[in-house]
Scaffold this active site. Structure first.
Site, PDB file in Angstrom:
ATOM      1  N   GLU A  27       0.846  -1.194   0.000  1.00 28.25           N
ATOM      2  CA  GLU A  27       0.000   0.000   0.000  1.00 28.25           C
ATOM      3  C   GLU A  27       0.882   1.245   0.000  1.00 28.25           C
ATOM      4  OE1 GLU A  27      -2.736   0.051   3.294  1.00 28.25           O
ATOM      5  OE2 GLU A  27      -3.752   1.848   2.556  1.00 28.25           O
ATOM      6  N   ASN A 174     -12.325  -1.090  -0.802  1.00 24.08           N
ATOM      7  CA  ASN A 174     -11.640  -1.728   0.324  1.00 24.08           C
ATOM      8  C   ASN A 174     -12.305  -1.277   1.618  1.00 24.08           C
ATOM      9  OD1 ASN A 174      -9.128  -2.800   1.872  1.00 24.08           O
ATOM     10  ND2 ASN A 174      -9.262  -0.669   2.522  1.00 24.08           N
ATOM     11  N   GLU A 175     -12.544  -2.202   2.500  1.00 24.40           N
ATOM     12  CA  GLU A 175     -13.103  -1.895   3.832  1.00 24.40           C
ATOM     13  C   GLU A 175     -14.175  -0.815   3.718  1.00 24.40           C
ATOM     14  OE1 GLU A 175     -10.087  -1.381   6.889  1.00 24.40           O
ATOM     15  OE2 GLU A 175      -9.425  -3.445   6.611  1.00 24.40           O
ATOM     16  N   TYR A 241      -6.657  -9.021  11.473  1.00 23.41           N
ATOM     17  CA  TYR A 241      -5.291  -8.814  11.978  1.00 23.41           C
ATOM     18  C   TYR A 241      -5.152  -9.449  13.360  1.00 23.41           C
ATOM     19  CZ  TYR A 241      -4.242  -5.502   8.242  1.00 23.41           C
ATOM     20  OH  TYR A 241      -4.003  -4.930   7.007  1.00 23.41           O
ATOM     21  N   GLU A 297      -6.101  -9.139   3.615  1.00 22.93           N
ATOM     22  CA  GLU A 297      -5.267  -8.475   4.630  1.00 22.93           C
ATOM     23  C   GLU A 297      -5.214  -9.357   5.861  1.00 22.93           C
ATOM     24  OE1 GLU A 297      -5.867  -4.302   5.450  1.00 22.93           O
ATOM     25  OE2 GLU A 297      -6.419  -3.906   3.356  1.00 22.93           O
ATOM     26  N   GLN A 346       2.171  -6.149   5.491  1.00 26.93           N
ATOM     27  CA  GLN A 346       2.337  -5.791   4.104  1.00 26.93           C
ATOM     28  C   GLN A 346       3.750  -6.181   3.695  1.00 26.93           C
ATOM     29  OE1 GLN A 346       1.156  -1.793   3.162  1.00 26.93           O
ATOM     30  NE2 GLN A 346      -0.820  -2.005   4.165  1.00 26.93           N
TER      31      GLN A 346
END
Ligand code: AHR
Length: 496
Positions: A27, A174-175, A241, A297, A346
């Protein structure tokens, strides 16, 4: 010590481990793209057309199958036209999400596709739904993939690229439940239907369309998306996460004790439950499992390293991260009939990175080594594995002591293992059932004398794989001793 008895069924394939499960994510965030991947053509750091050579070479060894870009939250603020054309004339903008720094747009569409070409990776581009228009998204697809005469294809040519690129994957936002527009699932599902209509299939290669999926355990999001839009999607994403402490009260990457270790392992293992439950909802609408669950992610998220910009999400990476990586990859193997792609967050210098850089210096993290050790699982047949995985834990936590995953490709087996116990070694007796063949054994081990062990720029090889010494293959049984907090990969090649 009584060995843990485990059976690998060499004649019982349970699905194909899509190589894209070993995917990455880069990103426009902190030093992920700029400095980490892109240094510019005039940099004293050796580079290929502006992309740093040392990082490229290290990434090539991982066989990166797919790369997601440009975000993340950045994607829903990114206007792709700012990032094409002569670099010195590209618009400068504020990266409001990540540190409020100036984004000079020197890394854009052309640079991203060149990076993918140099890595041999497929491209996964995430589009802007939150603050972009349908027209902008449609034109990006035309710019990237249309081979004929058209305003966008002509502009691409004027900018130096004659042939269209192959765009393998496209994410529609995204999100969108959060940084991508704070939408309700019903609203996003309708927007998804609309935006994806204009993701036209110009090229010979059909673009795989991915709908923005749920945050962690938001099962309602998955249910609404599947109910309202399943026929129009190829994949649905999921973000999770591993955060020791909590979102509001994160913990440091390097300073942790055994209690934190077990908390981290428990949270990493939660990925299994999340995939199972989101997958069960998907099964109701897609029993054939045509639609991939795309975990685009995942990884650890700690406090940023002291004295770094908190918006840059730069964190160190220890043996704990190696274990988190191994557990996730094993879980993705287990669910390989539904999970068609996963992207570690990432790639360089951000969150659970595989590579860290500092000026001209570079180091490989323990997570990098796990990806390298496990790469022979890519596109292999996952094999059924059963047995006694033991227990470990503290403070009321009861976790499996070991995690084992096996696969087979071109006759050779890969058996990867992790010992979650931070203090005790584990002895494994892995019986190979369903084959009378003989194999030659080799393997690698990632272990250290401290659970907090990590690589630094002054000591970049403190944690690195060693030959798997404590392992014997006799009469169809692999006997292995794993040090505490370690990861191993055994390779069984047909023959003696
Ligand atoms: O990976 C960092 C951020 O985490 C991404 O930009 C966003 O999608 C997620 O919240």
């Amino acid at each position: 010590m009584t060995p843990l008895k485990i059976v690998v069924h060499a004649d019982w394939p349970v699905g194909t481990i899509n190589r894209r499960i070993y995917g990455h994510f880069a990103e426009h965030l902190g030093r992920g793209i700029y400095e980490g991947l892109w240094v510019g053509e005039h940099s004293p750091i050796p580079n290929v057309e502006g992309l740093r050579l040392d990082v490229l070479e290290a990434l090539r060894r991982l066989k990166v199958p797919v790369l997601r870009w440009p975000g993340g939250c950045f994607a829903d603020e990114y206007h792709w036209k700012d990032g094409v054309g002569p670099r010195d004339r590209r618009k400068r903008m504020i990266n409001t999400h990540w540190g409020g720094v100036t984004e000079n747009n020197h890394f854009g569409t052309h640079e991203f596709f060149r990076l993918c070409e140099l890595l041999g990776a497929e491209a996964y581009v995430c589009g802007n739904v939150g603050s972009g228009t349908v027209q902008e998204m449609a034109e990006w697809i035309e710019y990237i993939t249309f081979g004929g005469e058209s305003p966008m294809a002509d502009w691409r040519r004027a900018n130096g690229r004659e042939a269209p690129w192959t765009l393998h994957f496209f994410g529609v936002g995204n999100e969108n439940w959060g940084c991508g527009g704070n939408m309700h699932p019903e609203y996003y599902a309708d927007l998804y239907r609309r935006y994806q209509t204009y993701v036209r299939q110009y090229g010979r290669h059909r673009i795989y369309k991915i709908a923005g999926g749920a945050n962690v355990d938001d099962y309602r999001w998955t249910e609404v998306l599947m109910r309202r839009a399943a026929p129009l999607m190829d994949g649905l994403s999921l973000h999770y996460y591993t955060i020791p402490g909590s979102w509001e009260d994160k913990r440091p990457a390097l300073h942790f004790d055994e209690a934190d270790w077990f908390e981290t392992m428990e949270k990493a293992l939660r990925m299994d439950e999340l995939i199972t439950r989101h997958g069960t909802i998907m099964d109701q609408y897609d029993p054939e499992r045509r639609i991939g669950l795309i975990v685009d992610e995942w990884g650890t998220w700690y406090l940023p390293e002291p004295e770094t910009n908190p918006g840059f999400l730069y964190q160190q990476n220890t043996m704990r991260d190696a274990l988190v990586a191994a557990l996730h990859l094993h879980i993705f193997h287990k669910h390989c009939r539904r999970v068609q792609m996963a992207n570690l967050a990432q790639m360089v210098n951000v969150l659970q990175a595989v590579i860290l850089t500092e000026g001209e210096r570079m180091l490989l993290t323990p997570t990098y080594h796990v990806f390298e050790m496990f790469r022979t699982h890519q596109d292999a047949q996952a094999l059924a594995t059963h047995g006694d995985f033991g227990t470990c834990g503290a403070g009321g936590r009861k976790l499996p002591r070991v995690s084992v995953s096996a696969s087979r490709k071109d006759g050779a087996l890969t058996i990867s293992m992790a010992n979650l116990d931070p203090a005790r070694p584990a002895e494994l007796r892995i019986e190979l059932r369903g084959t009378a063949e003989t194999f030659a054994l080799s393997g690698t081990l990632l272990a250290a004398d401290d659970i907090r062990a990590h690589n630094t720029f002054d000591r970049p090889e403190r944690v690195k794989p060693q030959p798997l010494g404590d392992a014997v293959l006799r009469d169809g049984v692999l006997a292995v001793k794993l040090p505490p907090a370690s990861v191993a990969a055994a390779r069984l090649e047909p023959g003696n």
